[in-house]
Write an enzyme that holds these catalytic residues in place. Sequence first.
Site, PDB file in Angstrom:
ATOM      1  CD  GLN A   9       7.822  16.244   1.384  1.00  0.00           C
ATOM      2  OE1 GLN A   9       8.372  17.235   1.852  1.00  0.00           O
ATOM      3  NE2 GLN A   9       7.696  16.050   0.090  1.00  0.00           N
ATOM      4  CB  SER A  89      12.850  16.223   7.781  1.00  0.00           C
ATOM      5  OG  SER A  89      13.094  17.011   6.637  1.00  0.00           O
ATOM      6  CG  LEU A  90       7.322  19.294   7.417  1.00  0.00           C
ATOM      7  CD1 LEU A  90       7.406  20.755   7.001  1.00  0.00           C
ATOM      8  CD2 LEU A  90       6.281  18.546   6.611  1.00  0.00           C
ATOM      9  NE  ARG A 114      12.378  22.499   5.453  1.00  0.00           N
ATOM     10  CZ  ARG A 114      12.174  21.194   5.487  1.00  0.00           C
ATOM     11  NH1 ARG A 114      11.025  20.680   5.062  1.00  0.00           N
ATOM     12  NH2 ARG A 114      13.110  20.390   5.961  1.00  0.00           N
ATOM     13  CG  HIS A 198      17.509  16.307   4.926  1.00  0.00           C
ATOM     14  ND1 HIS A 198      17.538  17.423   5.719  1.00  0.00           N
ATOM     15  CD2 HIS A 198      16.224  15.867   4.928  1.00  0.00           C
ATOM     16  CE1 HIS A 198      16.325  17.658   6.191  1.00  0.00           C
ATOM     17  NE2 HIS A 198      15.512  16.739   5.716  1.00  0.00           N
ATOM     18  CD  GLN A 247      15.260  20.837   9.022  1.00  0.00           C
ATOM     19  OE1 GLN A 247      14.542  20.698   8.058  1.00  0.00           O
ATOM     20  NE2 GLN A 247      14.930  20.383  10.210  1.00  0.00           N
TER      21      GLN A 247
END
Length: 309
Positions: A9, A89-90, A114, A198, A247
């Site tokens: 992102q 991440s994503l 999500r 996170h 995560q």
Amino acid sequence: MITFVFPGQGSQRVGMGKALAAKYPICRETFEQADAALGESMSRLCFEGPADELTLTENTQPAIVTVSIAVFRLLKSFGIAPAFVAGHSLGEYSANVAAGTISFADALRTVRRRGRYMQEAVPVGEGAMAAVIGLEVATVLRACAEAAEGEVVSPANLNAPGQVTIAGSRAAVARVGERLKALGARRVIPLAVSAPFHCALMQPAACRLEADLRKLIVSDPTVPVVANVDATLKRDASAAIEALVSQVTAPVRWEEVVRRLLASGARTFIEVGPGRVLSGLIKKIDRTVRVANVEDPDGFVEVERLVTA
């Protein structure tokens, strides 16, 4: 060996994927599949915006995955395949689609939820993130411990040497930012994000997402996926899914991910999807590696040069 890395992102922009879909049928078909999976026009949102709609977390996440998989499929159609995959991440969802762990349609529906879960986990305005430039992780950890005052604040992205992001409650992030400046940070930059990703404040999102992830039909990845949470190679479906569950509240250990890939023999990295963020981070970690990014038809020129060198 070639590694595909997939952006997270923040890499989105209006117009992404439009030239690819116009030129390559396999990319156009990928956008059509995304539209069908989500029951709305993801292609229109990527190609035309508006920007404020595209930047909503629950839209941004499936949009970036769509563009990334369109590029991945195009690379694959030209015979360019990775020995390893990883994502920031994503981007770890895109990596798992590329590896065959989860289907494209399931990934799109999952990351849409999500994004929604993450946004709903913390009321708008109560969380914050900041980029810290010029200090090592140990110093950032010490500052978080010294200035938390009972609130949540911790490293969220361990991106490259001297480049760490923190996340937590707004007041705690501000206090830690001042402490980090006193400890010698070159810059502490507040980030324009909709939630503190996170960190422990994301636990409600993690619980909701875990239930969704455990319902998916999964397969063992065809190539190893290097996970954000522990920078280890995931070679079976259960391990890959566990990493996606963990995560949400754990820091993205991107520098460790890249170093694990280097230790495994990776020397050529292709950033698959919008933006050049990961390309820049990888070069900061190791300037000797070969890096290219593909987000439009022009990107293939450099990729062809790399893979034929």
